[in-house]
Design an enzyme around this catalytic site. Structure first.
Site, mmCIF file in Angstrom:
data_model
loop_
_atom_site.group_PDB
_atom_site.id
_atom_site.type_symbol
_atom_site.label_atom_id
_atom_site.label_comp_id
_atom_site.label_asym_id
_atom_site.label_seq_id
_atom_site.Cartn_x
_atom_site.Cartn_y
_atom_site.Cartn_z
ATOM 1 N N HIS A 195 -3.684 5.307 3.876
ATOM 2 C CA HIS A 195 -4.512 4.172 3.482
ATOM 3 C C HIS A 195 -3.960 2.854 4.022
ATOM 4 O O HIS A 195 -4.694 2.036 4.585
ATOM 5 C CB HIS A 195 -4.584 4.168 1.951
ATOM 6 C CG HIS A 195 -5.583 3.240 1.391
ATOM 7 N ND1 HIS A 195 -5.261 1.960 0.985
ATOM 8 C CD2 HIS A 195 -6.897 3.397 1.153
ATOM 9 C CE1 HIS A 195 -6.339 1.381 0.504
ATOM 10 N NE2 HIS A 195 -7.345 2.214 0.597
ATOM 11 N N ASP A 208 0.835 -1.202 0.000
ATOM 12 C CA ASP A 208 0.000 0.000 0.000
ATOM 13 C C ASP A 208 0.870 1.253 0.000
ATOM 14 O O ASP A 208 1.966 1.242 -0.575
ATOM 15 C CB ASP A 208 -0.929 -0.071 1.238
ATOM 16 C CG ASP A 208 -2.263 0.594 0.986
ATOM 17 O OD1 ASP A 208 -2.267 1.815 0.773
ATOM 18 O OD2 ASP A 208 -3.303 -0.101 0.981
ATOM 19 N N SER A 236 -11.494 -1.499 -0.737
ATOM 20 C CA SER A 236 -10.155 -1.560 -0.163
ATOM 21 C C SER A 236 -10.204 -1.738 1.344
ATOM 22 O O SER A 236 -9.189 -2.057 1.950
ATOM 23 C CB SER A 236 -9.329 -0.338 -0.553
ATOM 24 O OG SER A 236 -9.989 0.829 -0.228
#
Ligand SMILES: *[C@@H]1O[C@H](CO)[C@@H](O)[C@H](O)[C@H]1NC(C)=O
Ligand SMILES: *[C@@H]1O[C@H](CO)[C@@H](O)[C@H](O)[C@H]1NC(C)=O
Ligand SMILES: *[C@@H]1O[C@H](CO)[C@@H](O)[C@H](O)[C@H]1NC(C)=O
Length: 883
Positions: free
Chosen positions: A236, A198, A408
């Site tokens: 994220h 990520d 996600s």
């Protein structure tokens, strides 16, 4: 004979050690070297005047090599059409200028030992501003009748636990990941490591620090050991990590596997080469079990993009050799583009048989507006929608996130459950995990019209896959699970429709005009096919198609099994205006899991019948993956470099050359890039089929699921005759299929025999070597766009340079060359609307401070080559696997 390569690597002065690639001072290439042909890598490197930098990640025989940048050579461009010194040098090895050159055979075998050569370019991954973060409200604990007893019993003091509805849902108790009973049983993920591939991971967060596993972490954007989030929106990865491994303490909430470890592999925060992406997906793969990947090609409903050869190799290496051979578990988010009509079968990562594809359901168990549908969806897990987000850890010492969501966030929830399962059953293979998913998934919204019965009586939906992941059911089933036998596969020869043909670069011609009612083609699988391939039970089906079309979004593709089970592989995509069609695109379906695969499989290709937007169906190729009959003779699947040609290319024993700078146009934004702003608030639905299946002929052509085959009109083969034979046309169809199959088998055996003769060492005597591939036409489609992108990346700022590079593609006459192993057509498919944002901070590519070229492999200027470029293929062709 020769030194083991690792030893050679250490000893040789031809190797420079440089972990940071300096794209400013050098040109980089990836070279696949076959050590069995004869010449060593260092001999080959010398002759090509390149330095070997390092191995590509964990991939055998794949090497990063480099050559100092030089002004483009006019001389070479004239000779070779592109001016690339390394390709010119390779071409001259293959075709020595002086026929009597005593060195000719040596040179030739050096050239032959190069299986694949591709220039490396940096890639830009696009990110988007994050949604605003709201601080969490203070909840009154007494208002949490379901969570409170769990907190008391398990000593949970995390303040936001009561808001983690995906763990305990007070309002809709039937909708949660259902893992708290497992914690109670002591199953908390101990000993399992999950890597979040990520944008970084905040290992200083008090909610993650104790579970952070530094050895499995790396920053491929800034080339450092630790995956420190540096950009303002690098949160994220931290949020996803919190869902899996947030510590049970007094910060935020807890992770699903709160005693497991998490690692951060940072790739989304800047440019990255394919070499680094390949390394990232295998990073520490003996110890890391799960790779949670919440990213992919843009979810804009227009893109169609698959991993390059190198990355496919890494994924295959992961499932074959990761976790000491049990296989890395790749969990991929299905994508957030449903509102744009996007489908996960247009994403080569989510439609890979090696990934567990996770779509989303929301707080109320409904299908959220963003979650993508397709036949490759395996499961759904909870995420944002119907008024709620996922609550988790955030970047910052003790920050929490309350607006996380999209598919996600669904993928890490699934990864957390897999971590729990592996903590009790570390011996499960990657395929066992998929079997458990299929078998333990639960039906939700049973009245949803998208559910369809499979041949073995399960329900499957494009929206939900096999259903909802119930953590408790999944892990308790894992405890009892008997391991599946190794993988087997049947790869049928490609069916060529009306002389449809395609080069390896995706230049397509011929084929049958697509009519609105659809054109079909069939192929039959017999018991013999199964026996010969040691094949027992079916798991995944892949269908490669060659289709041209003026508007790709108009095309629908479906496959119908012998039992009448239909998988929609491509439904219409209203925003997909691309004109490149489907050049060997591979779709995947899990809908046929456990089905008896013997009989006739039918593909149907149709469009909406717009007069000005037509296309042709050129061919298709069906592959079936499952388990072996006899585990003791199981083989190991290998990727073919030839599968994109139609008809299939024989496998001459020669090198593969790809000088296509294939990675320049790729961009993998996070799925949040296309996540609607209201993804948390928007109400989900459970009353619409995923794909608006308005084709009137569907019901007519759909055989009943009675187990007997009801043949369909085979316009694909007998359009001329169809008016004559009308109702009997299936008889001809069947006869044709049998005949065709016989012919294919004949060709196959012939080619195989030829291949074997060559493998035995006679290849150099066969004149056909160069002809097979060299004869294939090639062109330079898409060249301007490449240039445009080069410019956009600021990699090449003068015209000469850009010309040189675009010239690479146009100039390589051997069809075998450019794009081999790469999804060339798909890289071009992004129309100018595709968000292709400005470059983020430049690639950090200073040479390693301590690095000095120790010795040099450069022996002489290359460039005496004839550069005619007739290039032949490699010995590892697609035919080998069909046996
Ligand atoms: C959790 O799983 C168990 C076993 O399948 C089931 O009895 C229970 O209803 C499940 N709870 C939820 C919320 O799914
Ligand atoms: C990975 O696990 C092996 C044992 O399976 C161990 O020897 C090795 O040290 C581990 N690697 C790291 C970096 O911890
Ligand atoms: C296909 O090619 C063969 C030989 O090249 C030719 O005889 C035949 O007519 C072609 N068929 C079609 C449908 O174009």
């Amino acid at each position: 004979m020769r030194l083991p390569f690792s030893l050679l690597f250490l000893l040789s002065s031809h190797y420079v050690r440089a972990l940071r690639h300096s794209f400013e001072t050098h040109d980089y290439y990836v070279l696949e070297h076959d050590p069995h042909i004869g010449p060593s890598l260092s001999q080959v490197a010398s002759r090509l005047s390149v330095q070997v930098v390092e191995r590509v990640g964990e991939l055998d025989n794949l090497w990063v090599v480099r050559i100092p940048k030089q002004p483009p050579s006019t001389f070479l461009r004239e000779r070779d059409g592109n001016g690339d010194r390394v390709f010119a040098a390779l071409a001259s090895l293959r075709n020595p200028v002086f026929a009597r050159d005593p060195d000719r055979h040596v040179a030739r075998s050096m050239a032959d030992s190069v299986k694949h050569l591709a220039r490396q370019e940096l890639r830009q991954r696009v990110k988007r501003a994050p949604p605003p973060i709201h601080p969490g409200d203070d909840d009154d604990p007494s208002a949490h009748p379901l969570a409170q007893p769990v907190m008391d019993k398990l000593d949970i003091h995390d303040p936001l636990f009561v808001r983690q509805w995906h763990l305990i849902n007070e309002e809709y108790p039937e909708h949660m990941m259902n893992v708290s009973r497992l914690w109670d049983m002591g199953i908390t993920g101990t000993g399992v490591i999950t890597a979040l591939v990520d944008d970084g991971l905040d290992y200083e967060s008090e909610d993650l620090a104790d579970n952070f596993w530094a050895p499995g972490s790396h920053d491929y954007n800034d080339h450092e050991d630790l995956p420190t989030p540096k950009l303002p929106d690098d949160h994220h990865g931290t949020r996803c990590a919190g869902q899996i491994g947030a510590v049970k303490n007094n910060v935020c909430g807890v992770g699903i596997a709160y005693n497991s470890k998490v690692a951060g592999v940072r790739i989304l925060s800047g440019t990255i080469s394919d070499v680094d992406e390949a390394a990232a997906l295998n990073f520490q793969y003996h110890n890391t079990s799960i790779y949670s990947c919440s990213w992919g090609p843009p979810d804009d409903g227009r893109s169609m993009e698959a991993p390059s050869y190198l990355i496919e190799r890494a994924i295959l290496n992961g499932v074959q050799n990761g976790r000491d051979g049990r296989g890395s578990i790749f969990v991929f988010a299905s994508g957030n583009g449903a509102a744009h009509g996007d489908q996960c079968n247009f994403d080569g990562y989510t439609n890979s048989i090696y990934s567990i594809t996770i779509a989303a359901i929301d707080f109320k168990g409904l299908h959220p507006i963003y979650s993508e549908s397709c036949a490759a969806n395996l499961l759904v897990a909870y995420s944002s929608g119907s008024g709620n987000h996922i609550v988790t850890t955030d970047k910052g010492r003790s920050s929490c996130a309350t607006t996380h969501g999209g598919t996600s966030a669904a993928a890490p929830n699934a990864a957390g459950v897999v971590a729990l399962a592996l903590s009790v059953r570390p011996d499960l293979t990657w395929r066992d995990i998929q079997h458990l998913a299929v078998r333990t998934a639960e039906i939700i919204n049973e009245d949803d019209p998208d559910w369809d019965k499979t041949a073995v009586g399960r329900l499957f939906s494009y929206k939900y896959g096999y259903g909802r992941l119930n953590g408790y059911k999944f892990v308790t089933a894992a405890q009892e699970w008997q391991l599946v036998k190794p993988q087997a596969w049947v790869e049928l020869p490609a069916v060529q429709v009306e002389n449809g043909s395609s080069t390896l670069n995706g230049e397509m011609s011929g084929g049958l005009a697509i009519v609105p009612d659809g054109v079909t083609s069939t192929i039959t699988i017999t018991q013999d096919d199964l026996d010969q391939n040691n094949f027992e039970a079916l798991e995944h089906v892949t269908v490669r198609v060659w289709i041209t079309h003026d508007r790709r979004g108009d095309v629908e593709v479906e496959i119908i099994s012998p039992n009448g089970i239909k998988s929609i592989l491509a439904a219409r995509r209203r925003d997909d205006l691309n004109r490149d069609g489907f050049p060997a695109w591979r779709f995947m379906s899990v809908k046929h899991w456990d089905e008896d695969l013997r009989g006739t499989w039918t593909i149907r290709v149709s469009d909406i019948g717009a007069e000005d937007r037509t296309g042709h169906f050129l061919g298709w190729q069906l592959s079936l993956f499952g388990s072996t009959i006899d585990a003791s003779i199981a083989g190991e699947y290998q990727l073919s470099l030839f599968e994109k040609a139609l008809p299939s290319v024989p496998s001459p024993n020669g090198p593969i050359v790809s000088d296509r700078p294939s990675t320049t146009t790729k961009a993998h934004p996070k799925p949040t890039d296309h996540l609607p702003g209201n993804h948390g608030e928007a109400e989900g639905e459970a009353d619409k089929p995923a794909f608006d299946d308005s084709n009137p002929t569907d019901d007519a052509t759909r055989p009943t699921a009675s187990g007997t085959m009801i043949p369909t009109a085979d316009e694909g083969w007998f359009s001329d005759m169809s008016s004559l034979v009308s109702n009997q046309k299936w008889v001809f169809g069947a006869a044709g299929v049998v005949l065709l199959f016989g012919v294919m088998a004949g060709i196959f055996l012939c080619r195989r025999a030829r291949h074997h003769r060559r493998a035995a060492g006679h290849y150099s005597a066969l004149p056909g070597d160069d002809v097979a591939l060299g004869a294939m036409p090639r062109g330079g489609s898409g060249t301007p766009r490449t240039k445009e992108l080069y410019d956009a990346f600021g990699e090449h700022d003068d015209d000469d340079d850009a010309d040189e590079n675009t010239g690479l593609r146009a100039s390589s006459p051997g069809g075998a060359g450019p794009g081999l192993g790469f999804h060339e057509g798909f890289l071009d498919d992004e129309d100018p609307h595709t968000p292709r944002t400005a470059p983020t901070p430049a690639y950090r590519d200073e040479p390693d401070p301590g690095e000095a070229p120790r010795g040099s492999a450069i022996i002489s200027p290359a460039g005496s080559g004839s550069g005619s470029g007739s290039r032949s293929g490699s010995g590892d062709g697609s035919w080998v696997h069909a046996s």
